[in-house]
Design an enzyme around this catalytic site. Structure first.
Site, PDB file in Angstrom:
ATOM      1  N   GLU A  78      58.766  41.781  17.256  1.00  0.00           N
ATOM      2  CA  GLU A  78      57.503  41.814  18.007  1.00  0.00           C
ATOM      3  C   GLU A  78      57.452  40.656  18.991  1.00  0.00           C
ATOM      4  O   GLU A  78      58.082  39.626  18.790  1.00  0.00           O
ATOM      5  CB  GLU A  78      56.320  41.672  17.033  1.00  0.00           C
ATOM      6  CG  GLU A  78      55.522  42.954  16.830  1.00  0.00           C
ATOM      7  CD  GLU A  78      54.687  43.374  18.041  1.00  0.00           C
ATOM      8  OE1 GLU A  78      55.024  43.015  19.189  1.00  0.00           O
ATOM      9  OE2 GLU A  78      53.702  44.083  17.827  1.00  0.00           O
ATOM     10  N   ASP A 111      48.883  38.579  16.672  1.00  0.00           N
ATOM     11  CA  ASP A 111      47.579  37.989  16.985  1.00  0.00           C
ATOM     12  C   ASP A 111      46.672  38.192  15.762  1.00  0.00           C
ATOM     13  O   ASP A 111      46.652  37.367  14.855  1.00  0.00           O
ATOM     14  CB  ASP A 111      47.055  38.685  18.241  1.00  0.00           C
ATOM     15  CG  ASP A 111      45.775  38.085  18.783  1.00  0.00           C
ATOM     16  OD1 ASP A 111      45.279  37.108  18.201  1.00  0.00           O
ATOM     17  OD2 ASP A 111      45.257  38.588  19.794  1.00  0.00           O
TER      18      ASP A 111
END
Ligand code: 5GP
Ligand code: MG
Length: 178
Positions: free
Chosen positions: A102, A106
């Site tokens: 990735e 978040d």
């Protein structure tokens, strides 16, 4: 390095291409050591991870396979909180060791969603490799196996990451200034 302007916003340098290369090599070495005899399937999450993925797999002097999938949960500078379907990755995952690559974690919700879907397809061991993580924003319990940088809760672009389509091509990482 100087500031860049994408659409109406200014972004200033945060992490240089040299610093990124150093950390990507270290993360690659760790993955190679851990998974050398496993023929892992390295899965890049499009679009954001394409640059990190390309650099990372070239730091793996082991036999591995590579593939990509797509899932979107973001628009503009705020998470929509809505996660869409996994697209791509047609091969049989039964018994496989996967490394999901990735760009950034978040809230962590995209990754949790991905993990659920990949587990249900029979993967034996799923590791997470991310370029960036924002620990202050994590809303879920997530074990991040390989991470190049932890950053504060700021919006960043460059090295694959975009702001409304722009910025992915810059070799350095930039942070939103105003
Ligand atoms: P999460 O589901 O973990 O909240 O969001 C993960 C996705 O949101 C990332 O794959 C990325 O596409 C996007 N994202 C989160 N933070 C940032 C950021 O600071 N900059 C950019 N360009 N995308 C971000
Ligand atoms: Mg992403």
């Amino acid at each position: 390095m100087s500031a860049i302007i994408l659409h109406d916003k200014t972004f200033v340098p945060m992490i240089s291409a040299e610093e990124i290369a150093t950390r990507v090599a270290q993360v690659g070495q760790q993955i190679a050591t851990d998974l050398a005899d496993r023929n892992p399937l390295i899965v890049g999450v499009l679009n954001g991870a394409f640059v990190f993925m390309a650099d990372l797999v070239r730091q793996l002097p082991i036999n591995c396979e590579t593939s990509f999938l797509r899932v979107a949960s973001y628009s503009g500078m705020q998470s929509t909180g809505q996660v869409r379907e996994l697209i791509g990755l047609d091969q049989d995952l039964t018994g496989r060791t996967l490394v999901i690559v990735e760009d950034i974690i978040d809230s962590g919700r995209t990754m949790v969603h991905l993990l659920e879907q990949l587990k249900s397809r029979g993967a034996a061991d799923i590791r997470i490799a991310t370029l960036l993580v924002k620990p202050q924003n994590l809303e879920v319990d997530l074990k991040v196996d390989y991470c190049a940088f932890e950053i504060p809760n700021d919006f960043i672009v460059g090295y694959g990451l975009d702001y409304d389509g722009l910025g992915r091509n810059y070799p350095d990482i930039y942070v939103y200034q105003g």
